[in-house]
Design an enzyme around this catalytic site. Structure first.
Site, PDB file in Angstrom:
ATOM      1  N   LEU A  39       7.564  20.514 -40.032  1.00  9.81           N
ATOM      2  CA  LEU A  39       7.837  19.708 -38.840  1.00  9.81           C
ATOM      3  C   LEU A  39       7.542  20.453 -37.541  1.00  9.81           C
ATOM      4  CD1 LEU A  39      11.160  18.040 -40.045  1.00  9.81           C
ATOM      5  CD2 LEU A  39       8.857  17.076 -40.061  1.00  9.81           C
ATOM      6  N   UNK A  40       6.663  21.427 -37.591  1.00  8.24           N
ATOM      7  CA  UNK A  40       6.291  22.218 -36.413  1.00  8.24           C
ATOM      8  C   UNK A  40       5.132  21.527 -35.685  1.00  8.24           C
ATOM      9  N   GLY A  41       4.962  21.840 -34.429  1.00 14.01           N
ATOM     10  CA  GLY A  41       3.868  21.265 -33.657  1.00 14.01           C
ATOM     11  C   GLY A  41       2.490  21.632 -34.166  1.00 14.01           C
TER      12      GLY A  41
END
EC number: 1.11.1.9
Length: 190
Positions: A39-41
């Site tokens: 769920l990281u950019g």
């Protein structure tokens, strides 16, 4: 402090499907280890580039992803949910890793995985950003804090086929840009 192995080949991990991944089987191959989060950019960029590198060097490179929830709680899935999160959410579109993902672990602090204790001992800071630190102290959720700690998701460690930890790369260094170093280690013409 975690026990620090004498050799990279003494290390192991457990894959998402519960199988032991014995690093002794990696002799003669380069190994790329990256702490990952779904769920990281930069999840889409980094996971896609990890697949690309694994496909470009299918027999001579081992890519291992270590999911970690220590940075912004960006890997909050359980082990059994991670592959579905990658397939349907981010990167999505049916994405499937062509490399091995191991079970969620901690990469910093008292409960850091032995792989990261070893790698941080051998490569204490990223070569492309030696001053890289966690930028917001409020986000530090581990103890003790050390200068060699991984600063965020998607830090990378490259180990040569002769078992020497070669280089550490910061989270801002694009995974695909490691390819020239992999070729150098594998003595493949650039």
């Amino acid at each position: 402090m975690a026990f620090i192995a004498k050799s990279f080949y003494d290390l192991s991990a457990i894959s998402l499907d519960g199988e032991k991944v014995d690093f002794n089987t990696f002799r003669g191959r380069a190994v790329l280890i990256e702490n990952v989060a779904s769920l990281u950019g930069t999840t889409t960029r980094d996971f896609t580039q990890l697949n690309e590198l694994q496909c470009r060097f299918p027999r001579r490179l081992v890519v291992l992803g270590f999911p970690c929830n220590q940075f912004g709680h960006q890997e909050n899935c359980q082990n059994e949910e991670i592959l579905n999160s990658l397939k349907y959410v981010r990167p999505g579109g049916g994405y499937q890793p062509t490399f091995t993902l191991v079970q969620k672990c901690e990469v910093n602090g008292q409960n850091e995985h032995p792989v990261f204790a070893y790698l941080k001992d051998k490569l204490p800071y990223p070569h492309d950003d030696p001053f890289s630190l966690m930028t917001d102290p409020k986000l530090i959720i581990w103890s003790p804090v050390r200068r060699s700690d991984v600063a965020w998701n998607f830090e990378k460690f490259l180990i040569g086929p002769e078992v020497e930890p070669f280089r550490r790369y910061s989270r801002t260094f694009p995974t695909i840009n490691i390819e020239p170093d992999i070729k150098r280690l594998l003595k493949v013409a650039i």
